[in-house]
Structure formats: structure tokens, C-alpha cells
Design a protein around this motif. Sequence first.
Motif, mmCIF file in Angstrom:
data_model
loop_
_atom_site.group_PDB
_atom_site.id
_atom_site.type_symbol
_atom_site.label_atom_id
_atom_site.label_comp_id
_atom_site.label_asym_id
_atom_site.label_seq_id
_atom_site.Cartn_x
_atom_site.Cartn_y
_atom_site.Cartn_z
ATOM 1 N N PHE A 84 -0.633 -45.287 3.424
ATOM 2 C CA PHE A 84 0.213 -44.194 3.585
ATOM 3 C C PHE A 84 0.228 -43.297 2.681
ATOM 4 O O PHE A 84 1.252 -42.652 2.245
ATOM 5 N N ASP A 85 -0.931 -43.253 1.800
ATOM 6 C CA ASP A 85 -1.049 -42.204 0.879
ATOM 7 C C ASP A 85 -1.641 -40.815 1.119
ATOM 8 O O ASP A 85 -2.906 -40.681 1.016
ATOM 9 N N VAL A 86 -0.719 -39.968 1.535
ATOM 10 C CA VAL A 86 -1.279 -38.876 2.028
ATOM 11 C C VAL A 86 -2.041 -37.836 0.896
ATOM 12 O O VAL A 86 -3.004 -37.242 1.108
ATOM 13 N N GLU A 87 -1.358 -37.839 -0.252
ATOM 14 C CA GLU A 87 -1.878 -36.987 -1.086
ATOM 15 C C GLU A 87 -3.380 -37.604 -1.572
ATOM 16 O O GLU A 87 -4.194 -36.882 -1.532
ATOM 17 N N GLU B 196 2.012 -36.421 7.394
ATOM 18 C CA GLU B 196 3.348 -36.968 6.793
ATOM 19 C C GLU B 196 4.019 -37.501 8.003
ATOM 20 O O GLU B 196 4.962 -38.308 7.903
ATOM 21 N N GLN B 197 4.146 -36.836 9.243
ATOM 22 C CA GLN B 197 4.795 -36.969 10.442
ATOM 23 C C GLN B 197 4.299 -38.589 10.995
ATOM 24 O O GLN B 197 5.130 -39.576 11.368
ATOM 25 N N SER B 198 3.071 -38.759 10.869
ATOM 26 C CA SER B 198 2.365 -40.062 11.437
ATOM 27 C C SER B 198 2.861 -41.395 10.614
ATOM 28 O O SER B 198 2.790 -42.378 11.104
ATOM 29 N N SER C 150 3.489 -50.700 9.420
ATOM 30 C CA SER C 150 2.281 -50.954 8.662
ATOM 31 C C SER C 150 1.084 -50.748 9.608
ATOM 32 O O SER C 150 1.130 -50.329 10.747
ATOM 33 N N ARG C 151 -0.065 -50.178 9.135
ATOM 34 C CA ARG C 151 -1.213 -49.781 9.875
ATOM 35 C C ARG C 151 -2.491 -50.093 9.051
ATOM 36 O O ARG C 151 -2.445 -50.063 7.712
ATOM 37 N N GLY D 53 -1.648 -51.644 14.141
ATOM 38 C CA GLY D 53 -0.369 -50.803 13.580
ATOM 39 C C GLY D 53 0.880 -51.589 14.261
ATOM 40 O O GLY D 53 0.866 -51.993 15.628
ATOM 41 N N VAL D 54 1.907 -51.580 13.413
ATOM 42 C CA VAL D 54 3.093 -52.029 13.823
ATOM 43 C C VAL D 54 4.126 -50.844 14.013
ATOM 44 O O VAL D 54 4.465 -50.048 13.077
#
Length: 127
Positions: A20-23, A58-60, A66-67, A89-90
Amino acid sequence: MMRNTMTKLVQEYVKAYNSFDVEGMIQLLHRDVIFRNYSNGKVNVETRGISEFRQVAEQSKTLFTSREQKIKEISFSSEVAEVLIDYIGVLAIDLPNGLKVGERVNLEGKSIFHFCNGKISIIEDYS
């Protein structure tokens, strides 16, 4: 671009995505990146540029608790890597299609990555 460089970029992108690390994802992208998500043969999401990509990413993050994308295979042609993916994914929210919070989503698909100037310039996800 050499295959090992393309492989490294894809692996880093998937690692950032799974975390989940968008940056971390954005650091790997060309400023004019194009992202397209295809479902059942039709584009259901398309972004152009870092700003639009960031909004969708960010929305996703809010959809799943978890994914994990697992790379099954990578093939190359010129400045393109085609990646076969297993996805688990959960869900964090109920979806309009009837799937509920806590349910697991299992998909097989592929992602096609194009590269320009040492960055990912196009991502096309197919499921």
C-alpha cells in the motif's frame, strides 16, 4: 532498457503495491504515466499523469485490508514487459457487485508495463 532493469522496476512496483506504498509506486513512474485497467475486455479506469494515478492509487487502498500480487511469469519485447499475475485481496468494504467486507478476491490476470527514460510509462492491467 535491459531486461534485468525492467524486471527490477516491475518487482519494486509490485512490492510497493502490495505494501500500500503509493509514494513508492510513484517514484518508479514517468511523470506522464498512463494507467489503464481492463475488466472483461473494457477499460474501466484510465489515468494520465502522476496526479491522476495518485488519486486512483490512494482510493484503491481503501478497498482492501490486504492485497498481494504474485508474479508468475515475465516476458519481454523491446521496452515492454508482460507480467502474468496471481492476485489475492481481502475486502475492506462491501462492493456493488455483492462482495462483502472480509471476503477474499482471487484473480488471475496480466499487467503490461512500458518503459521510457528508466521509468514505467504505461501500465495496463487485465483481469
